[in-house]
Design a protein around this motif. Structure first.
Motif, mmCIF file in Angstrom:
data_model
loop_
_atom_site.group_PDB
_atom_site.id
_atom_site.type_symbol
_atom_site.label_atom_id
_atom_site.label_comp_id
_atom_site.label_asym_id
_atom_site.label_seq_id
_atom_site.Cartn_x
_atom_site.Cartn_y
_atom_site.Cartn_z
ATOM 1 N N GLN A 163 13.724 19.072 16.892
ATOM 2 C CA GLN A 163 13.295 19.374 18.257
ATOM 3 C C GLN A 163 12.588 18.183 18.892
ATOM 4 O O GLN A 163 12.804 17.873 20.067
ATOM 5 N N VAL A 164 11.737 17.506 18.120
ATOM 6 C CA VAL A 164 11.039 16.322 18.638
ATOM 7 C C VAL A 164 12.040 15.232 18.974
ATOM 8 O O VAL A 164 11.963 14.597 20.029
ATOM 9 N N ARG A 165 13.004 15.014 18.101
ATOM 10 C CA ARG A 165 14.032 13.994 18.333
ATOM 11 C C ARG A 165 14.843 14.330 19.587
ATOM 12 O O ARG A 165 15.097 13.468 20.440
ATOM 13 N N GLU A 166 15.225 15.601 19.733
ATOM 14 C CA GLU A 166 16.013 16.015 20.891
ATOM 15 C C GLU A 166 15.213 15.854 22.180
ATOM 16 O O GLU A 166 15.730 15.358 23.189
ATOM 17 N N SER A 167 13.945 16.234 22.157
ATOM 18 C CA SER A 167 13.099 16.097 23.345
ATOM 19 C C SER A 167 12.900 14.635 23.716
ATOM 20 O O SER A 167 12.931 14.272 24.897
ATOM 21 N N THR A 168 12.709 13.783 22.726
ATOM 22 C CA THR A 168 12.522 12.357 22.981
ATOM 23 C C THR A 168 13.778 11.741 23.582
ATOM 24 O O THR A 168 13.704 10.981 24.554
ATOM 25 N N ILE A 169 14.917 12.081 23.044
ATOM 26 C CA ILE A 169 16.176 11.549 23.567
ATOM 27 C C ILE A 169 16.414 12.023 24.990
ATOM 28 O O ILE A 169 16.808 11.242 25.865
#
Length: 77
Positions: free
Chosen positions: A17-23
């Motif tokens: 989720q953190v990776r998706e939000s950052t991207i």
């Protein structure tokens, strides 16, 4: 052993989720900056003044000015 698998699965989900939000944020920021530069470049080439000038003679800029004036009337003073 089962508790560790559950924690590991939750951690993987969190990191995903953190990776998706950052991207998504980076993509939005890049598109925003690129569109800003494109708009300012073509606006300068066309010779149209900004929407804050009422006496520009362009119907589009007077509509934009009018819409910003109506937005300002909703603000509290």
């Amino acid at each position: 052993m089962e508790g560790q698998d559950e924690v590991s699965a939750r951690e993987q989900h969190f990191h995903s989720q953190v990776r998706e939000s950052t991207i998504c944020f980076l993509l939005f920021a890049i598109l925003y900056v690129v569109s800003y530069f494109i708009i300012t470049r073509y606006k300068r080439k066309s010779g149209n003044p900004g929407p804050h000038f009422r006496d520009s003679g362009h119907a589009s800029s007077s509509c934009i000015t009018h819409s910003w004036d109506s937005v300002g009337s909703f603000s509290t003073h």
